[in-house]
Every structure is written in structure tokens, then in C-alpha cells.
Scaffold this active site. Structure first.
Site, short mmCIF file in Angstrom:
data_model
loop_
_atom_site.label_atom_id
_atom_site.label_comp_id
_atom_site.label_asym_id
_atom_site.label_seq_id
_atom_site.Cartn_x
_atom_site.Cartn_y
_atom_site.Cartn_z
N GLY A 14 0.04 7.99 -18.53
CA GLY A 14 0.40 9.16 -17.76
C GLY A 14 -0.72 10.15 -17.47
O GLY A 14 -0.47 11.35 -17.27
N ASN A 16 -2.51 10.23 -14.71
CA ASN A 16 -2.32 10.71 -13.33
C ASN A 16 -1.15 11.68 -13.25
O ASN A 16 -1.19 12.65 -12.48
CB ASN A 16 -2.12 9.52 -12.38
CG ASN A 16 -3.44 8.89 -11.99
OD1 ASN A 16 -4.22 9.48 -11.24
ND2 ASN A 16 -3.72 7.71 -12.54
N MET A 92 4.73 0.09 -13.68
CA MET A 92 4.37 -1.33 -13.66
C MET A 92 5.50 -2.25 -13.21
O MET A 92 5.61 -3.38 -13.67
CB MET A 92 3.87 -1.75 -15.05
CG MET A 92 2.63 -0.99 -15.52
SD MET A 92 1.24 -1.15 -14.38
CE MET A 92 0.68 -2.80 -14.80
N LEU A 95 8.61 -2.61 -6.55
CA LEU A 95 9.83 -2.09 -5.93
C LEU A 95 10.11 -2.87 -4.64
O LEU A 95 9.21 -3.05 -3.82
CB LEU A 95 9.67 -0.59 -5.63
CG LEU A 95 9.54 0.28 -6.89
CD1 LEU A 95 9.14 1.70 -6.51
CD2 LEU A 95 10.84 0.28 -7.69
N ASN A 109 1.73 5.53 -4.06
CA ASN A 109 1.20 4.89 -5.28
C ASN A 109 -0.29 5.15 -5.37
O ASN A 109 -0.96 5.36 -4.35
CB ASN A 109 1.44 3.38 -5.18
CG ASN A 109 0.92 2.62 -6.40
OD1 ASN A 109 1.13 3.05 -7.55
ND2 ASN A 109 0.23 1.52 -6.18
N HIS A 111 -3.77 3.31 -6.88
CA HIS A 111 -4.28 2.02 -7.35
C HIS A 111 -5.78 2.15 -7.61
O HIS A 111 -6.49 2.74 -6.79
CB HIS A 111 -4.00 0.94 -6.30
CG HIS A 111 -4.46 -0.41 -6.74
ND1 HIS A 111 -3.77 -1.17 -7.68
CD2 HIS A 111 -5.57 -1.13 -6.43
CE1 HIS A 111 -4.43 -2.29 -7.89
NE2 HIS A 111 -5.53 -2.30 -7.15
C1 GRF Z 1 -4.20 4.04 -13.13
O1 GRF Z 1 -5.46 3.43 -13.15
C2 GRF Z 1 -3.52 3.80 -11.81
O2 GRF Z 1 -4.40 3.73 -10.74
C3 GRF Z 1 -2.86 2.46 -12.03
O3 GRF Z 1 -2.43 2.47 -13.36
C4 GRF Z 1 -3.24 3.38 -14.11
C5 GRF Z 1 -2.30 4.37 -14.72
O4 GRF Z 1 -2.97 5.26 -15.58
N1 GRF Z 1 -1.82 2.24 -11.07
P1 GRF Z 1 -2.24 6.55 -16.10
O5 GRF Z 1 -0.95 6.08 -16.77
O6 GRF Z 1 -1.98 7.44 -14.93
O7 GRF Z 1 -3.18 7.15 -17.09
#
Ligand code: GRF
Length: 216
Positions: A14, A16, A92, A95, A109, A111
Site C-alpha cells: 500500500g 501507492n 493483484m 478485473l 491502475n 504499473h
Molecule cells: C507497485 O509497484 C505498482 O506499480 C504495482 O504493484 C506495486 C504495488 O506497491 N501495480 P504498493 O502496494 O503500492 O506499495
């Protein structure tokens, strides 16, 4: 102007989510988080939400017979939360069209690569293996195929000789935390349009809208 209420969907750490929580603390930021939803009860990100007094929900995909049942439960929770945008942040699960149709153009999203290169998992290992000199991250509108959909914003970082997946991931992550709140801001300010599956950001300068090129 009323703030756009968003839901953040997570499966793990988490970080982000934390970047979005931090952005939303600014009184001038045009969005607020109305719900953090995880498919994993032990996701560390849920604690970040609780600390910020944000409502949380856990919907375990394993509790459902099929994807449709899981997605119906997600749809119900999002409907009750009254959010206008869904932000996937390390969520993960794929959808399907069933979920995305009622949320068309309202699911985004992040990535950790410069899409459309290196979609999927184990991104940093594969980038290093490929010999690419640049990597980065992408915020995009979600379409049913994995890591596909109109690109909102990207940031590039160098791949250094001697990088490990971990050092590259850390460099990319720093930029993820920068561009995700920017993308949500564009949407919340109603500046984002999608024309022929391309994103147009009204009033953004080219470097702002197209490529954040950090100095790191
Ligand atoms: C990030 O690298 C994001 O780009 C990818 O999964 C990771 C999630 O990291 N989809 P966090 O849970 O936000 O730390």
C-alpha cells in the site's frame, strides 16, 4: 467544488495508497478517499487506511466460487461507498468486462513499467534481463486485458548498470508515488478526455501530460 470520492483497491503493502492518502491531506487536492478495499485481509495497506481514518473493506476472492461472484461483491461495496473513481494500487486480481463495463473509464491502475512494454509480473527482473536503458511507470485507464488501456501519465527512470530488481524497483516506486496523485488530480479536475482510446489532458503542458522525466 466538491471533491471526487475515490476507492483504492489494494492487495499488499500500500505505498501507492499512502501517496494518495498524503496527497488528499492537502486541502486543495480535488479528491478524497472514501474506501480502501482489499482482497487480502492481511494487506499492510489496510493499516495505513485505518491510521488515516478511512473506511476499509475486505472481500476475499477465495470466498467466491467464480470471478463473477467476487466482482459482484466488489461492485456492491463500491456502489454503497458512493465513489466516482476506482484506483487500483497493487491490486493483484484481473478485473473482467463484467466489472469494468459499469465503471467504463472510471478505473485506473498504476504499473511499474513503461507500458506497453513489460506488462505482467516480475517486471524489474525482466527489464534488467532485457538490457533496456530506461524503465519507469505508467498510470492508465483499465481495460479487460492485463495492464492495458489508455495511458494517462508516465515517468521514466534510468536503468543503471549493476541495478538489482530491488534497486530499480525503489527508483521506479519513487516516481509512482509522484505520478499517481497527479493522474487522479487530472481526473478529479475533469481535465481528462478519452478520444479514440487516447487520453487528452486539457490544459496540461506537453511535459506535464505526456512524460515526467525525473532527474534521478
Ligand atoms: C507497485 O509497484 C505498482 O506499480 C504495482 O504493484 C506495486 C504495488 O506497491 N501495480 P504498493 O502496494 O503500492 O506499495
Amino acid at each position: 467544488m466538491a471533491k471526487l470520492k475515490i476507492a483504492v483497491l489494494i492487495s499488499g503493502r500500500g505505498s501507492n495508497l499512502q501517496a494518495l492518502i498524503d496527497a488528499c491531506r492537502d486541502a486543495d487536492y480535488p479528491a478524497e478517499i472514501g474506501l480502501v478495499l482489499s482482497n487480502v485481509g492481511a494487506a499492510a495497506g489496510l493499516e495505513r487506511a485505518r491510521e488515516a481514518d478511512i473506511p476499509t473493506a475486505v472481500i476475499g476472492h477465495k470466498d467466491f466460487e467464480d470471478r463473477k461472484g467476487f466482482e459482484d461483491a466488489l461492485l456492491g461495496e463500491l456502489g454503497r461507498a458512493g465513489v466516482g473513481l476506482v484506483c487500483l494500487a497493487g491490486f493483484m486480481r484481473l478485473l473482467s468486462e463484467h466489472f469494468l463495463r459499469p465503471w467504463h473509464n472510471r478505473v485506473v491502475n498504476i504499473h511499474p513499467s513503461l507500458l506497453p512494454s513489460f506488462e505482467g509480473v516480475h517486471v524489474h527482473e525482466r527489464v534488467i534481463e532485457s538490457g533496456a536503458r530506461l524503465s519507469g511507470c505508467t498510470v492508465h485507464i483499465v481495460r479487460p486485458a492485463m495492464d492495458s488501456g489508455p495511458i494517462i501519465i508516465q515517468a521514466a527512470v534510468p536503468v543503471h548498470p549493476g541495478d538489482s530488481p530491488e534497486t530499480l524497483a525503489a527508483r521506479v516506486l519513487e516516481q509512482e508515488h509522484r505520478i499517481y496523485p497527479m493522474a487522479v488530480r487530472y481526473i478529479a479536475e475533469s481535465r481528462l478526455r478519452i478520444v479514440a482510446e487516447r487520453v487528452i489532458i486539457d490544459g496540461a503542458s506537453a511535459p506535464d501530460a505526456a512524460l515526467c522525466n525525473p532527474s534521478s
